[in-house]
Design a protein around this motif. Structure first.
Motif, PDB file in Angstrom:
ATOM      1  N   ASN A  34       0.854  -1.191   0.000  1.00  0.00           N
ATOM      2  CA  ASN A  34       0.000   0.000   0.000  1.00  0.00           C
ATOM      3  C   ASN A  34       0.886   1.235   0.000  1.00  0.00           C
ATOM      4  O   ASN A  34       1.623   1.480   0.962  1.00  0.00           O
ATOM      5  CB  ASN A  34      -0.967  -0.002   1.197  1.00  0.00           C
ATOM      6  CG  ASN A  34      -1.896   1.198   1.133  1.00  0.00           C
ATOM      7  OD1 ASN A  34      -1.604   2.255   1.659  1.00  0.00           O
ATOM      8  ND2 ASN A  34      -3.017   1.051   0.421  1.00  0.00           N
ATOM      9  N   GLY A  35       0.830   1.993  -1.096  1.00  0.00           N
ATOM     10  CA  GLY A  35       1.690   3.159  -1.252  1.00  0.00           C
ATOM     11  C   GLY A  35       1.361   4.255  -0.253  1.00  0.00           C
ATOM     12  O   GLY A  35       2.264   4.917   0.276  1.00  0.00           O
ATOM     13  N   THR A  36       0.068   4.428   0.023  1.00  0.00           N
ATOM     14  CA  THR A  36      -0.346   5.500   0.943  1.00  0.00           C
ATOM     15  C   THR A  36       0.238   5.280   2.339  1.00  0.00           C
ATOM     16  O   THR A  36       0.847   6.180   2.921  1.00  0.00           O
ATOM     17  CB  THR A  36      -1.893   5.548   1.028  1.00  0.00           C
ATOM     18  OG1 THR A  36      -2.393   5.787  -0.283  1.00  0.00           O
ATOM     19  CG2 THR A  36      -2.366   6.621   1.978  1.00  0.00           C
ATOM     20  N   TYR A  63      -2.358   9.067  -4.357  1.00  0.00           N
ATOM     21  CA  TYR A  63      -2.034   7.699  -3.940  1.00  0.00           C
ATOM     22  C   TYR A  63      -3.214   7.040  -3.218  1.00  0.00           C
ATOM     23  O   TYR A  63      -3.447   5.845  -3.363  1.00  0.00           O
ATOM     24  CB  TYR A  63      -0.851   7.664  -2.969  1.00  0.00           C
ATOM     25  CG  TYR A  63       0.418   8.326  -3.468  1.00  0.00           C
ATOM     26  CD1 TYR A  63       0.724   8.390  -4.821  1.00  0.00           C
ATOM     27  CD2 TYR A  63       1.333   8.876  -2.551  1.00  0.00           C
ATOM     28  CE1 TYR A  63       1.894   9.001  -5.257  1.00  0.00           C
ATOM     29  CE2 TYR A  63       2.505   9.476  -2.988  1.00  0.00           C
ATOM     30  CZ  TYR A  63       2.775   9.540  -4.334  1.00  0.00           C
ATOM     31  OH  TYR A  63       3.929  10.136  -4.750  1.00  0.00           O
ATOM     32  N   GLU A  65      -6.974   5.958  -1.712  1.00  0.00           N
ATOM     33  CA  GLU A  65      -8.292   5.612  -2.240  1.00  0.00           C
ATOM     34  C   GLU A  65      -9.247   6.766  -1.954  1.00  0.00           C
ATOM     35  O   GLU A  65      -8.976   7.616  -1.097  1.00  0.00           O
ATOM     36  CB  GLU A  65      -8.819   4.348  -1.548  1.00  0.00           C
ATOM     37  CG  GLU A  65      -7.996   3.102  -1.815  1.00  0.00           C
ATOM     38  CD  GLU A  65      -7.927   2.748  -3.289  1.00  0.00           C
ATOM     39  OE1 GLU A  65      -8.976   2.528  -3.906  1.00  0.00           O
ATOM     40  OE2 GLU A  65      -6.819   2.700  -3.842  1.00  0.00           O
ATOM     41  N   ASP A  71      -7.035   2.460   2.977  1.00  0.00           N
ATOM     42  CA  ASP A  71      -5.569   2.410   3.011  1.00  0.00           C
ATOM     43  C   ASP A  71      -5.062   2.295   4.442  1.00  0.00           C
ATOM     44  O   ASP A  71      -4.360   1.353   4.792  1.00  0.00           O
ATOM     45  CB  ASP A  71      -4.978   3.678   2.373  1.00  0.00           C
ATOM     46  CG  ASP A  71      -5.331   3.819   0.905  1.00  0.00           C
ATOM     47  OD1 ASP A  71      -4.927   2.934   0.139  1.00  0.00           O
ATOM     48  OD2 ASP A  71      -5.996   4.797   0.538  1.00  0.00           O
ATOM     49  N   LYS A  80      -5.337  -6.847  -1.712  1.00  0.00           N
ATOM     50  CA  LYS A  80      -4.206  -7.132  -2.602  1.00  0.00           C
ATOM     51  C   LYS A  80      -3.507  -8.433  -2.206  1.00  0.00           C
ATOM     52  O   LYS A  80      -3.119  -9.236  -3.060  1.00  0.00           O
ATOM     53  CB  LYS A  80      -3.212  -5.963  -2.579  1.00  0.00           C
ATOM     54  CG  LYS A  80      -3.759  -4.711  -3.258  1.00  0.00           C
ATOM     55  CD  LYS A  80      -2.859  -3.509  -2.997  1.00  0.00           C
ATOM     56  CE  LYS A  80      -3.327  -2.286  -3.780  1.00  0.00           C
ATOM     57  NZ  LYS A  80      -2.638  -1.059  -3.360  1.00  0.00           N
ATOM     58  N   ALA A 176       1.758   3.313  -6.402  1.00  0.00           N
ATOM     59  CA  ALA A 176       0.547   4.100  -6.618  1.00  0.00           C
ATOM     60  C   ALA A 176       0.925   5.375  -7.355  1.00  0.00           C
ATOM     61  O   ALA A 176       2.102   5.690  -7.520  1.00  0.00           O
ATOM     62  CB  ALA A 176      -0.119   4.431  -5.277  1.00  0.00           C
TER      63      ALA A 176
HETATM   64  N1  LIG Z   1      -4.511   3.475  -2.574  1.00  0.00           N
HETATM   65  C1  LIG Z   1      -3.614   2.544  -3.147  1.00  0.00           C
HETATM   66  C2  LIG Z   1      -3.483   2.833  -4.614  1.00  0.00           C
HETATM   67  C3  LIG Z   1      -3.282   1.635  -5.393  1.00  0.00           C
HETATM   68  O1  LIG Z   1      -3.896   0.606  -5.292  1.00  0.00           O
HETATM   69  C4  LIG Z   1      -2.249   2.661  -2.478  1.00  0.00           C
HETATM   70  O2  LIG Z   1      -2.039   3.639  -1.755  1.00  0.00           O
HETATM   71  O3  LIG Z   1      -1.430   1.766  -2.661  1.00  0.00           O
END
Ligand SMILES: N[C@@H](CC=O)C(=O)O
Ligand SMILES: NC(=O)C1=CN([C@@H]2O[C@H](COP(=O)(O)OP(=O)(O)OC[C@H]3O[C@@H](n4cnc5c(N)ncnc54)[C@H](OP(=O)(O)O)[C@@H]3O)[C@@H](O)[C@H]2O)C=CC1
Length: 245
Positions: A34-36, A63, A65, A71, A80, A176
């Motif tokens: 999770n990038g966030t 980034y 949702e 997130d 995921k 993201a």
């Molecule tokens: N919100 C998600 C974006 C990609 O799936 C993240 O932050 O990874």
């Protein structure tokens, strides 16, 4: 159906699990997906940034949702991980079967103590297969600073898979944001266009057995523990043996 953008943004992990690494039986998937949350944790650890400000930055950069709860409470990483574990182990791993803990309870002092003890705090998504049983979990964990996952910062994601033939393979890239997501989505569209008129499908489908043999978090023995106040030391383990299993 193609779905490369569903995990890891610009990292081509789906295609690799389904095609290039298909010969393997996998033992584990260890990841930051999770990038966030990774962006927020990095800002809190490196720059002492306040949680809300770091989240606002992640939203501004596209980034997060639409509802960032997904997130920061770990739901996005659970979904995921459900996809990755299903593809790796050829078995359905429903999101409800995955242990989940978000990052909202972490405080500035957790990062200070972690740093003093030689650890980084990362939200890990891990699925392992042992004796035919799968255990899957998403939670913030202390990992030694010299571990490769500890060095994955900002919006970057990493997925380390361990297969019986390929051994450990580590994927690293932006998880993201506009460019990486476009890369994955347009790559899928190009693949579909290339296969138009042909009888072969773009991505081989993976048969998934029904869920079974899923181990609960309570049966897990591991050599690391989450940092927050609800810290749950692993049986017989201390910080000096804290390698994520
Ligand atoms: N919100 C998600 C974006 C990609 O799936 C993240 O932050 O990874
Ligand atoms: N952002 C990222 O880095 C990544 C995102 N994803 C996934 O991609 C998807 C989109 O994410 P993102 O672009 O960030 O989200 P945004 O919220 O920025 O954009 C969503 C878009 O979908 C439109 N939309 C929403 N509902 C409908 C509907 N019912 N009919 C038609 N259009 C609709 C919205 O229109 P309007 O503005 O008019 O409401 C908006 O343009 C999500 O599923 C996300 O999980 C995957 C990988 C990375």
């Amino acid at each position: 159906m193609l779905y490369e953008a569903s995990v890891g943004g610009g990292i081509p992990i789906i295609g690799c699990l389904v095609k290039e690494l298909a010969a393997n039986r996998f033992r584990s998937v260890r990841s930051i997906i999770n990038g966030t949350t990774n962006y927020i944790l990095t800002r809190m650890a490196n720059d002492h940034t306040d949680f809300s400000l770091a989240l606002a930055e992640a939203q501004e950069q596209g980034y997060a949702e639409a509802d960032p709860t997904n997130d920061i409470e770990g739901y996005d990483a659970v979904y995921k991980l459900s996809i990755l574990a299903g593809l790796a182990f050829h078995r359905r791993v429903p999101p409800q079967a995955i242990y989940r803990e978000g990052i909202t309870r972490l405080q500035a002092q957790d990062f200070r103590y972690a740093h003093e003890l030689g650890y980084a705090i990362k939200s890990l998504a891990i699925a392992t297969m042992e004796d035919g049983a799968i255990q899957a979990r998403v939670y913030p964990a202390l990992i030694p600073q010299d571990n490769m996952l500890a060095k994955v910062d900002g919006v970057y994601n990493a997925v380390e898979v361990e297969g019986n033939l390929c051994g450990q393979v580590l994927f690293h890239g932006r998880g993201a944001g506009r460019g990486p997501t476009t890369s994955a989505v347009v790559g899928d569209l190009i693949e579909i266009a290339r296969n138009l008129g042909s009888k072969s499908t773009s991505l081989p489908s993976v048969a998934l057995d029904n869920a079974g043999g899923l181990k609960s978090i309570d049966d897990l023995e591991c050599k690391y523990f989450p940092p927050a106040q609800h810290c749950r030391p692993a049986r017989g383990a201390g910080p000096d043996s804290a390698y994520p299993r």
